[in-house]
Design an enzyme around this catalytic site. Sequence first.
Site, PDB file in Angstrom:
ATOM      1  CG  MET A  11      -2.113  -0.947   0.981  1.00 20.22           C
ATOM      2  SD  MET A  11      -3.304  -0.805   2.313  1.00 20.22           S
ATOM      3  CE  MET A  11      -2.254  -0.978   3.716  1.00 20.22           C
ATOM      4  CG  ASP A  12       2.167   3.023   3.241  1.00 20.09           C
ATOM      5  OD1 ASP A  12       1.111   3.519   2.814  1.00 20.09           O
ATOM      6  OD2 ASP A  12       2.363   2.768   4.428  1.00 20.09           O
ATOM      7  N   GLY A  14       3.890   3.685  -3.197  1.00 18.93           N
ATOM      8  CA  GLY A  14       3.903   4.836  -4.100  1.00 18.93           C
ATOM      9  C   GLY A  14       3.314   4.565  -5.472  1.00 18.93           C
ATOM     10  CG  ASP A  86      -4.027   4.445  -8.870  1.00 21.21           C
ATOM     11  OD1 ASP A  86      -3.213   3.506  -8.716  1.00 21.21           O
ATOM     12  OD2 ASP A  86      -4.142   5.387  -8.059  1.00 21.21           O
ATOM     13  CD  GLU A  87      -6.430   2.663  -5.229  1.00 22.96           C
ATOM     14  OE1 GLU A  87      -6.274   1.482  -4.847  1.00 22.96           O
ATOM     15  OE2 GLU A  87      -6.006   3.655  -4.599  1.00 22.96           O
ATOM     16  CD  GLN A  89      -6.119  -2.263  -5.474  1.00 21.56           C
ATOM     17  OE1 GLN A  89      -5.340  -1.992  -6.367  1.00 21.56           O
ATOM     18  NE2 GLN A  89      -6.450  -1.373  -4.536  1.00 21.56           N
TER      19      GLN A  89
END
Length: 217
Positions: A11-12, A14, A86-87, A89
């Site tokens: 998650m972090d 970037g 993006d996102e 998933q």
Amino acid sequence: MAQLTFWTGTMDAGKSTLALQTNHNHAARGRVGRIFTSHDRTGGAHISSRLGLTHDALEVTPDFDFWRYTVDALTRGSRIDYFICDEAQFYSPEQVEALAKVADELQIDVFCFGILTDFRTRLFPGSARLVELADRTEVLQVEALCWCGKRATHNARTENGVMVREGEVVVVGDVEAADEPHADVAYEVLCRQHHRRGLTAARAKAVSLAPEPLPFG
Ligand SMILES: [Zn+2]
């Protein structure tokens, strides 16, 4: 040949920052793109990175049809050179298959960014399909760190401060349920060992302050 590329990481790591940087790089060369996201952390239809950058985006709802959208846009005379997704998933396997078709049949570069596994350590269905279909899968080199300093490879979900391993896969931000008390949901990245033990930063701190050493693990 257009390509389907999947950038992944915890998650972090970037990912949204890289998504916005990728868009900037291509736009700066005069290429025309479309930006998509799903369940962005701020809840709006835009990409927001932890470094504070934002960009408007099209929201990918469960019934969104990438193939139809693209064919319609091209038929109307629009130019599209690339997609920023993006996102990813949160996209369905069918939506990922449509993205592969867009790359192959319409010669549009597709750059996908997303998390590989959920808080239960299981692959997101959309991410699994991306690994299966992408021309390239790249793991982001900006490494997120667990509180212990090791590389964070797993995503943890906490509810009211306690790590949970079961529940709805998609819970983002402040999803208020009218008829049930609302748990305070947060996410944290951990190394595998501390994910297995359920040892979040808050719990590790509490344990370290306890008078007796605890036999956790
Ligand atoms: Zn750790």
